[in-house]
Motif scaffolding. Structure first.
Motif, PDB file in Angstrom:
ATOM      1  N   TRP A  47     -34.080-131.560   0.209  1.00  0.00           N
ATOM      2  CA  TRP A  47     -32.806-131.538  -0.497  1.00  0.00           C
ATOM      3  C   TRP A  47     -32.947-132.188  -1.869  1.00  0.00           C
ATOM      4  CZ3 TRP A  47     -28.839-129.091  -1.592  1.00  0.00           C
ATOM      5  CH2 TRP A  47     -27.558-129.592  -1.798  1.00  0.00           C
ATOM      6  N   ARG A  48     -33.627-133.329  -1.911  1.00  0.00           N
ATOM      7  CA  ARG A  48     -33.860-134.002  -3.180  1.00  0.00           C
ATOM      8  C   ARG A  48     -34.682-133.112  -4.107  1.00  0.00           C
ATOM      9  NH1 ARG A  48     -37.178-135.804  -6.524  1.00  0.00           N
ATOM     10  NH2 ARG A  48     -37.022-137.793  -7.649  1.00  0.00           N
ATOM     11  N   ASP A  49     -35.709-132.467  -3.554  1.00  0.00           N
ATOM     12  CA  ASP A  49     -36.555-131.595  -4.373  1.00  0.00           C
ATOM     13  C   ASP A  49     -35.763-130.420  -4.917  1.00  0.00           C
ATOM     14  OD1 ASP A  49     -39.431-130.718  -5.178  1.00  0.00           O
ATOM     15  OD2 ASP A  49     -38.607-128.964  -4.136  1.00  0.00           O
TER      16      ASP A  49
ATOM     17  N   LEU B 245     -32.272-144.150  -7.070  1.00  0.00           N
ATOM     18  CA  LEU B 245     -31.659-144.873  -5.964  1.00  0.00           C
ATOM     19  C   LEU B 245     -32.273-144.490  -4.617  1.00  0.00           C
ATOM     20  CD1 LEU B 245     -27.906-144.525  -7.046  1.00  0.00           C
ATOM     21  CD2 LEU B 245     -29.478-146.416  -7.533  1.00  0.00           C
ATOM     22  N   LEU B 246     -32.925-143.338  -4.572  1.00  0.00           N
ATOM     23  CA  LEU B 246     -33.527-142.856  -3.328  1.00  0.00           C
ATOM     24  C   LEU B 246     -34.906-143.451  -3.073  1.00  0.00           C
ATOM     25  CD1 LEU B 246     -32.632-139.053  -3.433  1.00  0.00           C
ATOM     26  CD2 LEU B 246     -31.859-140.700  -1.721  1.00  0.00           C
ATOM     27  N   ALA B 247     -35.500-144.028  -4.086  1.00  0.00           N
ATOM     28  CA  ALA B 247     -36.881-144.521  -3.958  1.00  0.00           C
ATOM     29  C   ALA B 247     -37.018-145.522  -2.821  1.00  0.00           C
ATOM     30  CB  ALA B 247     -37.342-145.133  -5.278  1.00  0.00           C
ATOM     31  N   SER B 248     -36.107-146.486  -2.752  1.00  0.00           N
ATOM     32  CA  SER B 248     -36.197-147.528  -1.722  1.00  0.00           C
ATOM     33  C   SER B 248     -35.968-146.971  -0.318  1.00  0.00           C
ATOM     34  CB  SER B 248     -35.204-148.656  -2.029  1.00  0.00           C
ATOM     35  OG  SER B 248     -35.228-149.634  -1.017  1.00  0.00           O
ATOM     36  N   PRO B 249     -34.884-146.199  -0.065  1.00  0.00           N
ATOM     37  CA  PRO B 249     -34.690-145.658   1.283  1.00  0.00           C
ATOM     38  C   PRO B 249     -35.845-144.769   1.751  1.00  0.00           C
ATOM     39  CG  PRO B 249     -32.661-145.476   0.036  1.00  0.00           C
ATOM     40  CD  PRO B 249     -33.728-145.910  -0.931  1.00  0.00           C
ATOM     41  N   ILE B 250     -36.378-143.937   0.848  1.00  0.00           N
ATOM     42  CA  ILE B 250     -37.484-143.057   1.244  1.00  0.00           C
ATOM     43  C   ILE B 250     -38.728-143.872   1.561  1.00  0.00           C
ATOM     44  CG2 ILE B 250     -39.085-141.289   0.399  1.00  0.00           C
ATOM     45  CD1 ILE B 250     -36.768-139.945  -1.001  1.00  0.00           C
ATOM     46  N   SER B 251     -38.954-144.932   0.811  1.00  0.00           N
ATOM     47  CA  SER B 251     -40.076-145.821   1.103  1.00  0.00           C
ATOM     48  C   SER B 251     -39.909-146.481   2.466  1.00  0.00           C
ATOM     49  CB  SER B 251     -40.193-146.888   0.009  1.00  0.00           C
ATOM     50  OG  SER B 251     -41.210-147.814   0.314  1.00  0.00           O
ATOM     51  N   GLN B 252     -38.681-146.867   2.787  1.00  0.00           N
ATOM     52  CA  GLN B 252     -38.416-147.478   4.090  1.00  0.00           C
ATOM     53  C   GLN B 252     -38.534-146.466   5.219  1.00  0.00           C
ATOM     54  OE1 GLN B 252     -34.555-149.087   2.978  1.00  0.00           O
ATOM     55  NE2 GLN B 252     -35.365-151.172   2.975  1.00  0.00           N
ATOM     56  N   ILE B 253     -38.136-145.238   4.940  1.00  0.00           N
ATOM     57  CA  ILE B 253     -38.326-144.162   5.926  1.00  0.00           C
ATOM     58  C   ILE B 253     -39.806-143.978   6.221  1.00  0.00           C
ATOM     59  CG2 ILE B 253     -38.170-141.662   6.258  1.00  0.00           C
ATOM     60  CD1 ILE B 253     -35.491-141.773   4.743  1.00  0.00           C
TER      61      ILE B 253
ATOM     62  N   LEU C 207     -44.436-127.534   3.323  1.00  0.00           N
ATOM     63  CA  LEU C 207     -44.527-128.447   4.456  1.00  0.00           C
ATOM     64  C   LEU C 207     -45.517-129.578   4.189  1.00  0.00           C
ATOM     65  CD1 LEU C 207     -44.021-129.317   7.385  1.00  0.00           C
ATOM     66  CD2 LEU C 207     -45.657-127.562   8.112  1.00  0.00           C
ATOM     67  N   GLU C 208     -46.671-129.245   3.613  1.00  0.00           N
ATOM     68  CA  GLU C 208     -47.682-130.270   3.343  1.00  0.00           C
ATOM     69  C   GLU C 208     -47.165-131.332   2.388  1.00  0.00           C
ATOM     70  OE1 GLU C 208     -48.100-127.056   3.124  1.00  0.00           O
ATOM     71  OE2 GLU C 208     -49.376-126.650   4.878  1.00  0.00           O
ATOM     72  N   HIS C 209     -46.391-130.920   1.383  1.00  0.00           N
ATOM     73  CA  HIS C 209     -45.846-131.866   0.426  1.00  0.00           C
ATOM     74  C   HIS C 209     -44.751-132.737   1.052  1.00  0.00           C
ATOM     75  CE1 HIS C 209     -47.564-128.900  -2.556  1.00  0.00           C
ATOM     76  NE2 HIS C 209     -48.097-130.048  -2.936  1.00  0.00           N
ATOM     77  N   VAL C 210     -43.989-132.159   1.978  1.00  0.00           N
ATOM     78  CA  VAL C 210     -42.972-132.943   2.675  1.00  0.00           C
ATOM     79  C   VAL C 210     -43.649-134.020   3.514  1.00  0.00           C
ATOM     80  CG1 VAL C 210     -41.112-132.888   4.376  1.00  0.00           C
ATOM     81  CG2 VAL C 210     -41.331-131.041   2.715  1.00  0.00           C
ATOM     82  N   ARG C 211     -44.695-133.634   4.229  1.00  0.00           N
ATOM     83  CA  ARG C 211     -45.438-134.607   5.028  1.00  0.00           C
ATOM     84  C   ARG C 211     -45.998-135.715   4.149  1.00  0.00           C
ATOM     85  NH1 ARG C 211     -48.803-130.257   8.792  1.00  0.00           N
ATOM     86  NH2 ARG C 211     -47.200-129.970  10.409  1.00  0.00           N
ATOM     87  N   GLY C 212     -46.539-135.328   2.993  1.00  0.00           N
ATOM     88  CA  GLY C 212     -47.082-136.325   2.084  1.00  0.00           C
ATOM     89  C   GLY C 212     -46.018-137.260   1.539  1.00  0.00           C
ATOM     90  N   SER C 213     -44.844-136.718   1.232  1.00  0.00           N
ATOM     91  CA  SER C 213     -43.753-137.534   0.695  1.00  0.00           C
ATOM     92  C   SER C 213     -43.253-138.545   1.709  1.00  0.00           C
ATOM     93  CB  SER C 213     -42.588-136.639   0.242  1.00  0.00           C
ATOM     94  OG  SER C 213     -42.995-135.765  -0.791  1.00  0.00           O
ATOM     95  N   LEU C 214     -43.370-138.219   2.991  1.00  0.00           N
ATOM     96  CA  LEU C 214     -42.891-139.112   4.050  1.00  0.00           C
ATOM     97  C   LEU C 214     -43.994-140.020   4.590  1.00  0.00           C
ATOM     98  CD1 LEU C 214     -40.614-136.610   6.004  1.00  0.00           C
ATOM     99  CD2 LEU C 214     -39.884-138.507   4.537  1.00  0.00           C
ATOM    100  N   GLY C 215     -45.192-139.886   4.045  1.00  0.00           N
ATOM    101  CA  GLY C 215     -46.277-140.793   4.432  1.00  0.00           C
ATOM    102  C   GLY C 215     -47.041-140.411   5.675  1.00  0.00           C
ATOM    103  N   PHE C 216     -46.912-139.167   6.143  1.00  0.00           N
ATOM    104  CA  PHE C 216     -47.694-138.744   7.305  1.00  0.00           C
ATOM    105  C   PHE C 216     -49.173-138.681   6.942  1.00  0.00           C
ATOM    106  CE2 PHE C 216     -43.525-137.220   8.537  1.00  0.00           C
ATOM    107  CZ  PHE C 216     -43.513-137.437   9.905  1.00  0.00           C
ATOM    108  N   LYS C 217     -50.022-139.094   7.879  1.00  0.00           N
ATOM    109  CA  LYS C 217     -51.466-139.088   7.652  1.00  0.00           C
ATOM    110  C   LYS C 217     -52.128-137.996   8.480  1.00  0.00           C
ATOM    111  CE  LYS C 217     -51.763-144.014   6.503  1.00  0.00           C
ATOM    112  NZ  LYS C 217     -52.406-145.309   6.821  1.00  0.00           N
TER     113      LYS C 217
ATOM    114  N   ASN D  10     -34.173-134.827   9.994  1.00  0.00           N
ATOM    115  CA  ASN D  10     -33.308-135.365   8.942  1.00  0.00           C
ATOM    116  C   ASN D  10     -34.105-135.965   7.792  1.00  0.00           C
ATOM    117  OD1 ASN D  10     -30.993-134.649  10.368  1.00  0.00           O
ATOM    118  ND2 ASN D  10     -30.850-136.625  11.404  1.00  0.00           N
ATOM    119  N   ALA D  11     -35.230-136.596   8.119  1.00  0.00           N
ATOM    120  CA  ALA D  11     -36.086-137.151   7.069  1.00  0.00           C
ATOM    121  C   ALA D  11     -36.651-136.029   6.199  1.00  0.00           C
ATOM    122  CB  ALA D  11     -37.216-137.961   7.691  1.00  0.00           C
ATOM    123  N   SER D  12     -37.046-134.945   6.842  1.00  0.00           N
ATOM    124  CA  SER D  12     -37.547-133.791   6.094  1.00  0.00           C
ATOM    125  C   SER D  12     -36.454-133.204   5.217  1.00  0.00           C
ATOM    126  CB  SER D  12     -38.066-132.724   7.068  1.00  0.00           C
ATOM    127  OG  SER D  12     -38.474-131.559   6.377  1.00  0.00           O
ATOM    128  N   PHE D  13     -35.226-133.146   5.738  1.00  0.00           N
ATOM    129  CA  PHE D  13     -34.105-132.619   4.958  1.00  0.00           C
ATOM    130  C   PHE D  13     -33.882-133.434   3.692  1.00  0.00           C
ATOM    131  CE2 PHE D  13     -29.544-133.341   4.084  1.00  0.00           C
ATOM    132  CZ  PHE D  13     -29.264-132.121   3.476  1.00  0.00           C
TER     133      PHE D  13
END
Length: 264
Positions: free
Chosen positions: A100-102, A56-64, A118-128, A93-96
């Motif tokens: 939290w999910r992990d 259920l988190l896939a869509s919100p995280i993608s939108q984030i 930290l690097e994996h969090v950035r990658g999960s949120l789409g930071f370049k 909050n996005a990082s949390f």
């Protein structure tokens, strides 16, 4: 007066950029709230049923991630710290959400003592990487650390709810994890005032977890080294309580003997 006319266009441009960033940040906050609403359901789940929430988190995280990408297009290069006051809490909050999910995922699989880097969090949120290179948009270390503290803040509540669902070992795991992460924090030289104050509050979360473990040990519930230590303290306390009444009876007995001798 004429010498300042050129500043008018710059101020108007800056105001326009800020308005655009605020609008994008509102969308980011909306998607974050959607993800948080899903994660709040974890408090009514056991570690085995928690993974049912992850799809259920896939869509919100993608939108984030999409909102973060839009923010990156609106922030001029080398201007991150000029505008980050608008969206810094949203990044936190996005990082949390990601950490939290992990944590919940690892806990459901029986893995302990790990937090997402930290690097994996950035990658999960789409930071370049190029955004960081251009000082355009990135997840600062401070916001990442804030998100880890937010994770610890959630553990006492989760521990209580897991116990009500019959998962008595959960508080022991959470207490162990919280102590390890607190130790890791203590090795950092925290110069950020708000971050240092929040770190100081961790001890109260750990205390709550230890109290839950202690209460369980008194009832003979739970397992693990933490529970055993709490049980030992509980037995010691009970032993002292048993000795006090005995001392009182002995004192009363001695007093009765003295009064008898005086009567003679």
């Amino acid at each position: 007066m004429t010498s300042l006319e050129y500043l008018t266009s710059q101020l108007e441009q800056d105001s326009l950029v800020r308005d655009q960033i605020r609008e994008s940040n509102k969308q980011l906050e909306k998607h974050i709230r959607e993800a948080q609403a899903i994660l709040n359901k974890v408090h009514s789940q056991t570690s085995k049923t928690t993974p049912t929430l992850f799809p259920l988190l896939a869509s919100p995280i993608s939108q984030i991630s999409g909102s973060i990408k839009l923010l990156a297009t609106q922030i001029p290069q080398h201007q991150f710290y000029r505008y980050n006051d608008i969206f810094s809490r949203s990044l936190q909050n996005a990082s949390f959400i990601v950490v939290w999910r992990d944590f919940l995922d690892r806990d459901s699989r029986g893995e302990e003592g790990q937090v997402l880097a930290l690097e994996h969090v950035r990658g999960s949120l789409g930071f370049k990487e190029e955004w960081t290179t251009n000082s355009q948009l990135f997840l600062p270390v401070e916001e990442y650390l804030h998100s880890l503290i937010s994770l610890l803040n959630e553990l006492p509540r989760l521990a209580v709810n897991r116990v009500t669902l019959g998962e008595f070992d959960a508080p022991v795991r959470f207490a162990r994890f919280a102590k390890d992460l607190s130790t890791a924090f203590s090795l950092l030289n925290l110069k950020n005032d708000s971050l240092r104050k929040r770190f100081d509050s961790i001890k109260y979360d750990i205390k709550k977890l230890e109290e839950i473990v202690y209460d369980l040990s008194l009832r003979g519930l739970g397992s693990g080294s933490s529970s055993s230590e709490a049980s030992a303290h509980a037995k010691e306390g009970n032993g002292n309580e048993r000795k006090r009444p005995a001392g009182q009876v002995e004192g009363e007995s001695n007093g009765a003997e003295k009064r008898a001798k005086g009567a003679e």
